[in-house]
Design a protein around this motif. Sequence first.
Motif, mmCIF file in Angstrom:
data_model
loop_
_atom_site.group_PDB
_atom_site.id
_atom_site.type_symbol
_atom_site.label_atom_id
_atom_site.label_comp_id
_atom_site.label_asym_id
_atom_site.label_seq_id
_atom_site.Cartn_x
_atom_site.Cartn_y
_atom_site.Cartn_z
ATOM 1 N N ALA A 40 0.826 -1.214 0.000
ATOM 2 C CA ALA A 40 0.000 0.000 0.000
ATOM 3 C C ALA A 40 0.858 1.262 0.000
ATOM 4 N N ASP A 41 2.002 1.204 0.665
ATOM 5 C CA ASP A 41 2.873 2.376 0.776
ATOM 6 C C ASP A 41 3.774 2.576 -0.433
ATOM 7 N N ALA A 42 3.723 1.652 -1.382
ATOM 8 C CA ALA A 42 4.615 1.706 -2.547
ATOM 9 C C ALA A 42 4.466 3.037 -3.284
ATOM 10 N N GLN A 43 5.586 3.646 -3.611
ATOM 11 C CA GLN A 43 5.577 4.900 -4.357
ATOM 12 C C GLN A 43 5.841 4.701 -5.843
ATOM 13 N N ARG A 44 6.450 3.565 -6.177
ATOM 14 C CA ARG A 44 6.756 3.271 -7.570
ATOM 15 C C ARG A 44 6.229 1.879 -7.873
ATOM 16 N N VAL A 45 5.308 1.775 -8.835
ATOM 17 C CA VAL A 45 4.574 0.528 -9.060
ATOM 18 C C VAL A 45 4.661 0.110 -10.528
ATOM 19 N N VAL A 46 4.897 -1.196 -10.753
ATOM 20 C CA VAL A 46 4.744 -1.779 -12.083
ATOM 21 C C VAL A 46 3.429 -2.542 -12.101
ATOM 22 N N VAL A 47 2.570 -2.222 -13.065
ATOM 23 C CA VAL A 47 1.308 -2.925 -13.258
ATOM 24 C C VAL A 47 1.392 -3.664 -14.581
ATOM 25 N N LYS A 48 1.163 -4.978 -14.546
ATOM 26 C CA LYS A 48 1.179 -5.781 -15.775
ATOM 27 C C LYS A 48 -0.233 -6.251 -16.089
ATOM 28 N N ALA A 49 -0.691 -6.008 -17.312
ATOM 29 C CA ALA A 49 -2.028 -6.437 -17.751
ATOM 30 C C ALA A 49 -1.884 -7.390 -18.926
ATOM 31 N N GLY A 101 -0.253 10.045 -5.941
ATOM 32 C CA GLY A 101 1.118 10.522 -6.088
ATOM 33 C C GLY A 101 2.126 9.441 -6.438
ATOM 34 N N LYS A 102 1.648 8.287 -6.887
ATOM 35 C CA LYS A 102 2.553 7.182 -7.197
ATOM 36 C C LYS A 102 2.987 7.228 -8.661
ATOM 37 N N ASP A 103 4.222 6.784 -8.912
ATOM 38 C CA ASP A 103 4.688 6.585 -10.278
ATOM 39 C C ASP A 103 4.249 5.196 -10.717
ATOM 40 N N VAL A 104 3.698 5.091 -11.912
ATOM 41 C CA VAL A 104 3.198 3.810 -12.409
ATOM 42 C C VAL A 104 3.770 3.533 -13.794
ATOM 43 N N LEU A 105 4.338 2.349 -13.948
ATOM 44 C CA LEU A 105 4.753 1.862 -15.267
ATOM 45 C C LEU A 105 3.838 0.701 -15.619
ATOM 46 N N LEU A 106 3.215 0.774 -16.779
ATOM 47 C CA LEU A 106 2.293 -0.270 -17.224
ATOM 48 C C LEU A 106 2.982 -1.175 -18.238
ATOM 49 N N VAL A 107 3.008 -2.481 -17.954
ATOM 50 C CA VAL A 107 3.447 -3.469 -18.935
ATOM 51 C C VAL A 107 2.180 -4.081 -19.525
ATOM 52 N N SER A 108 1.949 -3.825 -20.791
ATOM 53 C CA SER A 108 0.679 -4.201 -21.412
ATOM 54 C C SER A 108 0.864 -5.182 -22.551
ATOM 55 N N SER A 109 0.219 -6.327 -22.447
ATOM 56 C CA SER A 109 0.109 -7.245 -23.571
ATOM 57 C C SER A 109 -1.048 -6.767 -24.454
ATOM 58 N N GLY A 110 -1.405 -7.559 -25.440
ATOM 59 C CA GLY A 110 -2.606 -7.257 -26.217
ATOM 60 C C GLY A 110 -2.394 -6.851 -27.653
ATOM 61 N N SER A 149 7.951 -7.839 -16.944
ATOM 62 C CA SER A 149 7.476 -6.969 -15.864
ATOM 63 C C SER A 149 8.270 -7.215 -14.582
ATOM 64 N N ALA A 150 8.608 -8.482 -14.308
ATOM 65 C CA ALA A 150 9.399 -8.796 -13.120
ATOM 66 C C ALA A 150 10.813 -8.224 -13.247
ATOM 67 N N SER A 151 11.417 -8.367 -14.422
ATOM 68 C CA SER A 151 12.776 -7.843 -14.637
ATOM 69 C C SER A 151 12.803 -6.322 -14.501
ATOM 70 N N ILE A 152 11.789 -5.664 -15.034
ATOM 71 C CA ILE A 152 11.710 -4.204 -14.918
ATOM 72 C C ILE A 152 11.529 -3.798 -13.463
ATOM 73 N N ALA A 153 10.659 -4.518 -12.749
ATOM 74 C CA ALA A 153 10.395 -4.183 -11.347
ATOM 75 C C ALA A 153 11.674 -4.205 -10.521
ATOM 76 N N VAL A 154 12.495 -5.220 -10.765
ATOM 77 C CA VAL A 154 13.762 -5.325 -10.041
ATOM 78 C C VAL A 154 14.769 -4.298 -10.555
ATOM 79 N N GLY A 155 14.826 -4.151 -11.878
ATOM 80 C CA GLY A 155 15.857 -3.321 -12.486
ATOM 81 C C GLY A 155 15.713 -1.833 -12.260
ATOM 82 N N ILE A 156 14.488 -1.348 -12.074
ATOM 83 C CA ILE A 156 14.304 0.093 -11.845
ATOM 84 C C ILE A 156 13.894 0.383 -10.404
ATOM 85 N N ASP A 157 14.102 -0.613 -9.532
ATOM 86 C CA ASP A 157 13.895 -0.421 -8.093
ATOM 87 C C ASP A 157 12.482 0.047 -7.749
ATOM 88 N N VAL A 158 11.487 -0.703 -8.203
ATOM 89 C CA VAL A 158 10.124 -0.337 -7.838
ATOM 90 C C VAL A 158 9.799 -0.910 -6.461
#
Length: 280
Positions: free
Chosen positions: A21-30, A61-70, A170-179
């Motif tokens: 919940a406190d996360a400030q930087r989030v990767v969302v994968k759809a 106020g969170k930064d969000v990176l979306l990894v989107s398939s489709g 999405s997992a590699s990005i999450a680790v690599g950009i310190d989310v």
Amino acid sequence: MSETIQTIDAEEIGQARQLAADAQRVVVKAGTNSLTDEDSQLDRVKLDKLVSDIMDLRRRGKDVLLVSSGAIGAGMGLLGKDSDTVEEGQALSTIGQSHLMHHYTQSFDRYDQQVAQLLLTEHDLKNPERFTNFRNTVETLFEWGVVPIVNENDAVATEEIQIGDNDMISASIAVGIDVDLLVTLTDVGGVYTGNPKDDPDAELIEAVGDNYDAVLEIIEETTTGGFGGIQTKVQGARDVSEYGIPAIIAKSTERDVLEKIATAKPVGTLFVPINGVHDE
């Protein structure tokens, strides 16, 4: 079968939920099924809901990176063609990707939110120089308040488009950009003791941590083709949790799914960090 799953301490789950919940930087994968209908047509209702959920996080106020398939699915829907070969899948992705981004741009425009497109391959993630360039670009976009939208570069990928590599990207990005959090949205409500689409007795596994081996064994026993591509989602979430980052697999159609996560409410399956708290 659920009795074989070791329960995790409630306090540990609560702490991990609060960390998410406190996360400030989030990767969302759809995934593709979270964005298309049964005919592989891009479903604007589903896409608009995803965007609304992401904007719930942006308003906090969170930064969000979306990894989107489709992209391939959108291309299939536009042309009415199936991707019977790798070459056809690659070609369909080139048609569907622009269609996908067009709708994302329109949907985010409702909130005056700018977006950016980034297409990656596994090579981009494994090559240090390329990944540094990617990370620097993402950092700049975050500084500008832009939502980066990442997809597998299907037009030049080969085996990746056959195994749904966006879960691992999405997992590699999450680790690599310190989310601080990885959320994987899918067409099922999390990780279950069976396939919930055809097993009425399948139960949701609330949390995964020290019980990972037992969870993995159950998934391997109960999935052949997989439901929601759950194997790669579980692997990606586990990889992230090993770096001290919480991860959640949840249902994309659940009402206010990202808001629930941001308010530490139970949703989906939580992967508890197993190597301590992620350092900011």
